[in-house]
Design a protein around this motif. Sequence first.
Motif, short mmCIF file in Angstrom:
data_model
loop_
_atom_site.label_atom_id
_atom_site.label_comp_id
_atom_site.label_asym_id
_atom_site.label_seq_id
_atom_site.Cartn_x
_atom_site.Cartn_y
_atom_site.Cartn_z
N ARG A 125 0.82 -1.21 0.00
CA ARG A 125 0.00 0.00 0.00
C ARG A 125 0.86 1.26 0.00
NH1 ARG A 125 -2.60 -3.09 3.78
NH2 ARG A 125 -1.89 -1.77 5.48
N ARG A 182 3.60 16.67 -3.18
CA ARG A 182 2.75 17.40 -4.13
C ARG A 182 2.62 18.86 -3.70
NH1 ARG A 182 -2.63 18.45 -3.68
NH2 ARG A 182 -3.86 18.68 -5.59
N HIS A 183 2.40 19.06 -2.40
CA HIS A 183 2.27 20.42 -1.87
C HIS A 183 3.56 21.21 -2.04
CE1 HIS A 183 2.18 23.47 1.43
NE2 HIS A 183 1.03 23.69 0.87
N LEU A 231 1.38 13.40 -0.64
CA LEU A 231 0.64 14.67 -0.57
C LEU A 231 1.56 15.82 -0.18
CD1 LEU A 231 -2.69 13.58 1.21
CD2 LEU A 231 -2.46 14.36 -1.16
N ALA A 232 2.47 15.54 0.74
CA ALA A 232 3.42 16.57 1.17
C ALA A 232 4.35 16.95 0.01
CB ALA A 232 4.23 16.08 2.36
N PHE A 239 -2.44 11.72 -9.93
CA PHE A 239 -3.70 11.85 -9.17
C PHE A 239 -4.91 11.77 -10.10
CE2 PHE A 239 -1.05 13.13 -5.58
CZ PHE A 239 -1.74 12.54 -4.53
N LEU A 272 0.87 7.74 1.37
CA LEU A 272 0.04 8.78 0.74
C LEU A 272 0.32 10.15 1.36
CD1 LEU A 272 -2.20 9.59 -1.30
CD2 LEU A 272 -3.78 9.45 0.62
N CYS A 273 0.48 10.18 2.69
CA CYS A 273 0.77 11.44 3.37
C CYS A 273 2.04 12.08 2.81
CB CYS A 273 0.97 11.20 4.86
SG CYS A 273 -0.48 11.60 5.79
N PHE A 314 3.35 4.09 -2.52
CA PHE A 314 3.61 4.62 -3.86
C PHE A 314 5.12 4.67 -4.09
CE2 PHE A 314 -0.37 6.37 -2.34
CZ PHE A 314 -1.21 6.13 -3.41
#
Lengths: 101, 177
Positions: free
Chosen positions: A19, A41-42, A38-39, A91, A34-35, A21
């Motif tokens: 699970r 990506r931000h 996302l960080a 995404f 995922l966290c 990436f």
Amino acid sequence: MNTIYTSKYFAASQCDNSRRFYIDFGHKTVKFSLCQLLAFRHRLKSIDIEQHLNGENTHGLEVVSLCNREHLFVFNTLEILDLLSLVDGAFAMMEINSVIA
Amino acid sequence: MKDLVRQNLLIHVDILDLLNKQIKQEAQSSAAYLAMASWCDHNGLVYSAEFFYEQSTEEREHMMKIFHFINDNGGTTYSPEVSNINHDFASLEEIFETALDQEIAITKSIHNIIYECRNKRDLTTENFLQWYVKEQMEEEQTMRRALELFDLINTENVGLRFLDERIKEIREEANPE
Ligand SMILES: [Fe+2]
Ligand SMILES: [Fe+2]
């Protein structure tokens, strides 16, 4: 391992078993939760790319640390633009996958 | 292929960006009210000062509510940077007008996120944001009530003090509980 999206220089994939990436940066593949993704990506989206184009960022480089400073990368303007298309593409593909699943 | 995003995250990624922007806006709003409170304090308008101190605290609570909503549902939050806070005002009336404009901007922003939630079928976040729809209605009512006082009361000399004393009542009138 499933490939999610491939940009010009990089590739994003996911591993269903762990699970997690993965982003293949060419010389190195980095694992993301995922966290962390996302960080990342931000961080990419907060880069002022204008500064690269108008010469304010004279060297045209960005130093980006990933996954709580486990990794440190230096990207040039083209790589940053490519990474932005990678995360947007990844995404978007995952959203399509979730709609049809 | 497993839907790993959905497994980890209840909020749509695009909505997550909008919520983080809203966090920033609530923080900005909290800081702006603090500046207004300070102006009132310096000008001896104690009731208005108290009103804006409380208003500032409320905005921070609005911010924290979104912060926890995101983190509780698998998203990532970013502590907002706040800058360009205005401390110069010509009058108390100008302050309340600025406050109303600020609340209207926030109402629009909340409504905009809800429209996006509907586009992205993010019903959970829409449901969460309904609290803000009602809250914004009350906030606008409070600020309008304050501005009405300026239409009713001549604020020259002692009138401004009289008006200031009425400020403590506007919140209760707008939100009877
Ligand atoms: Fe608010
Ligand atoms: Fe407010």
